[in-house]
Design a protein around this motif. Structure first.
Motif, short mmCIF file in Angstrom:
data_model
loop_
_atom_site.label_atom_id
_atom_site.label_comp_id
_atom_site.label_asym_id
_atom_site.label_seq_id
_atom_site.Cartn_x
_atom_site.Cartn_y
_atom_site.Cartn_z
N GLN A 11 48.40 75.01 -32.12
CA GLN A 11 47.81 76.22 -31.52
C GLN A 11 48.76 77.28 -31.09
OE1 GLN A 11 43.70 77.17 -29.51
NE2 GLN A 11 44.61 78.72 -28.85
N GLY A 12 48.64 79.02 -31.32
CA GLY A 12 50.17 79.31 -30.47
C GLY A 12 51.84 78.93 -31.04
N GLN A 13 51.65 78.41 -32.16
CA GLN A 13 52.88 77.90 -31.94
C GLN A 13 53.54 79.25 -33.22
OE1 GLN A 13 53.59 73.99 -33.82
NE2 GLN A 13 56.21 74.08 -33.95
N ALA A 14 55.65 79.74 -33.06
CA ALA A 14 55.89 80.39 -33.64
C ALA A 14 55.86 79.41 -34.97
CB ALA A 14 57.07 81.48 -32.83
N LEU A 15 55.29 80.50 -36.39
CA LEU A 15 56.60 80.08 -37.50
C LEU A 15 57.47 81.00 -38.21
CD1 LEU A 15 52.44 79.37 -38.80
CD2 LEU A 15 54.42 77.80 -37.77
N ALA A 16 57.89 80.82 -38.86
CA ALA A 16 58.73 80.90 -39.78
C ALA A 16 59.09 81.57 -40.96
CB ALA A 16 60.54 81.61 -39.09
N VAL A 17 58.92 81.74 -42.03
CA VAL A 17 59.44 81.69 -43.18
C VAL A 17 60.50 81.94 -44.23
CG1 VAL A 17 57.59 81.45 -45.87
CG2 VAL A 17 56.77 81.03 -43.64
N GLU A 18 60.97 81.54 -44.68
CA GLU A 18 62.45 81.78 -45.70
C GLU A 18 61.82 81.67 -46.88
OE1 GLU A 18 65.53 79.56 -43.99
OE2 GLU A 18 65.75 81.24 -42.67
N VAL A 19 62.74 82.28 -47.84
CA VAL A 19 62.76 81.90 -49.22
C VAL A 19 63.98 82.66 -50.18
CG1 VAL A 19 63.07 84.41 -50.06
CG2 VAL A 19 61.92 82.99 -51.10
N LEU A 20 63.62 81.08 -51.00
CA LEU A 20 65.11 80.71 -51.78
C LEU A 20 64.34 81.00 -53.80
CD1 LEU A 20 67.87 80.27 -51.74
CD2 LEU A 20 67.32 77.35 -51.55
N LEU A 21 65.53 81.71 -53.73
CA LEU A 21 65.21 81.75 -55.51
C LEU A 21 66.04 80.59 -56.44
CD1 LEU A 21 64.02 84.15 -57.82
CD2 LEU A 21 66.12 84.75 -57.52
N LEU A 22 64.49 80.33 -56.68
CA LEU A 22 65.80 78.81 -57.67
C LEU A 22 66.43 79.01 -59.07
CD1 LEU A 22 62.81 76.27 -56.95
CD2 LEU A 22 65.56 76.73 -55.12
N ASP A 23 65.89 80.01 -59.69
CA ASP A 23 65.11 80.03 -61.04
C ASP A 23 64.11 81.26 -61.54
OD1 ASP A 23 66.50 80.40 -63.64
OD2 ASP A 23 65.26 77.88 -63.94
N ARG A 24 65.03 82.06 -62.06
CA ARG A 24 64.31 83.26 -63.27
C ARG A 24 64.09 83.49 -64.48
NH1 ARG A 24 65.59 88.27 -64.26
NH2 ARG A 24 67.60 89.54 -62.96
N ASP A 25 63.45 84.17 -65.07
CA ASP A 25 63.08 84.64 -66.22
C ASP A 25 62.92 85.82 -66.12
OD1 ASP A 25 60.79 84.04 -66.45
OD2 ASP A 25 61.11 82.24 -68.11
N ALA A 26 62.84 86.28 -67.32
CA ALA A 26 62.68 88.45 -67.60
C ALA A 26 61.00 87.94 -67.22
CB ALA A 26 62.54 88.12 -69.29
N LYS A 27 60.66 87.05 -66.96
CA LYS A 27 58.53 87.13 -66.02
C LYS A 27 57.76 86.47 -64.93
CE LYS A 27 56.76 85.70 -70.60
NZ LYS A 27 56.28 86.12 -71.44
N ARG A 28 58.96 85.79 -64.65
CA ARG A 28 59.12 84.03 -63.92
C ARG A 28 59.89 84.24 -62.65
NH1 ARG A 28 57.85 80.12 -68.23
NH2 ARG A 28 59.69 80.66 -68.85
N LEU A 29 59.41 83.61 -61.65
CA LEU A 29 59.95 83.21 -60.69
C LEU A 29 59.87 82.13 -59.79
CD1 LEU A 29 59.52 86.20 -58.23
CD2 LEU A 29 62.11 85.89 -59.94
N HIS A 30 60.80 81.38 -60.35
CA HIS A 30 60.67 79.93 -59.05
C HIS A 30 60.85 79.91 -57.65
CE1 HIS A 30 61.79 75.03 -60.38
NE2 HIS A 30 60.58 75.30 -58.84
#
Length: 154
Positions: free
Chosen positions: A68-87
């Motif tokens: 409870q009360g702990q700070a959280l940070a979320v980061e993103v990294l794109l592993l792969d993509r094609d014409a209509k999908r993101l991994h």
């Protein structure tokens, strides 16, 4: 790239005294919402482009307890993509940088008029290309994992 910062809300804490497993999923879902904003798919973009993202699959790994009360940070990294999908691969860390959880996800671009998969609109592609990308062969160790009980051979 940090997408989201938040704190563990009191209602997210369970009978074990730490953040409930479902709340980790909630935080990663909020990170997807923020990712959508970053790639031109905020409310206005979804409406004007008639386009959105659906989550096809997610693999969440819990590494440490959050309290409870702990700070959280979320980061993103794109592993792969094609014409209509993101991994994508999300990491959740505390204020000391300790890894709390990861979420690997496959997201599908959807034409909201037809409710069918469709290629990313040009403005979305441009924004996706600006995301941090993993180099080929240099994925995070936890990416691409399969779930199962390891068995030794006789």
């Amino acid at each position: 790239m940090t997408l989201l910062t938040t704190r563990v809300a009191p209602e997210w804490v369970d009978y074990n005294g730490h953040m409930n497993d479902a709340e980790y999923a909630r935080v990663f879902s909020l990170a997807v919402d923020t990712l959508m904003e970053r790639i031109e798919l905020d409310a206005e973009g979804r409406k004007s482009l008639a386009y959105t993202l659906f989550t096809l699959e997610t693999h969440l790994c819990y590494r440490r307890e959050a309290h409870q009360g702990q700070a959280l940070a979320v980061e993103v990294l794109l592993l792969d993509r094609d014409a209509k999908r993101l991994h994508v691969f999300f990491t959740m860390r505390d204020e000391a940088g300790e890894l709390l959880a990861t979420s690997e996800q496959m997201l599908m671009g959807i034409d909201t008029r037809s409710h069918r998969p469709a290629p990313f609109p040009p403005a979305v592609i441009e924004a996706i290309d600006a995301l941090p990308h993993a180099e080929e062969g240099d994925w995070p160790q936890a990416a691409g994992r399969r779930i199962g009980i390891p068995r030794s051979l006789p």
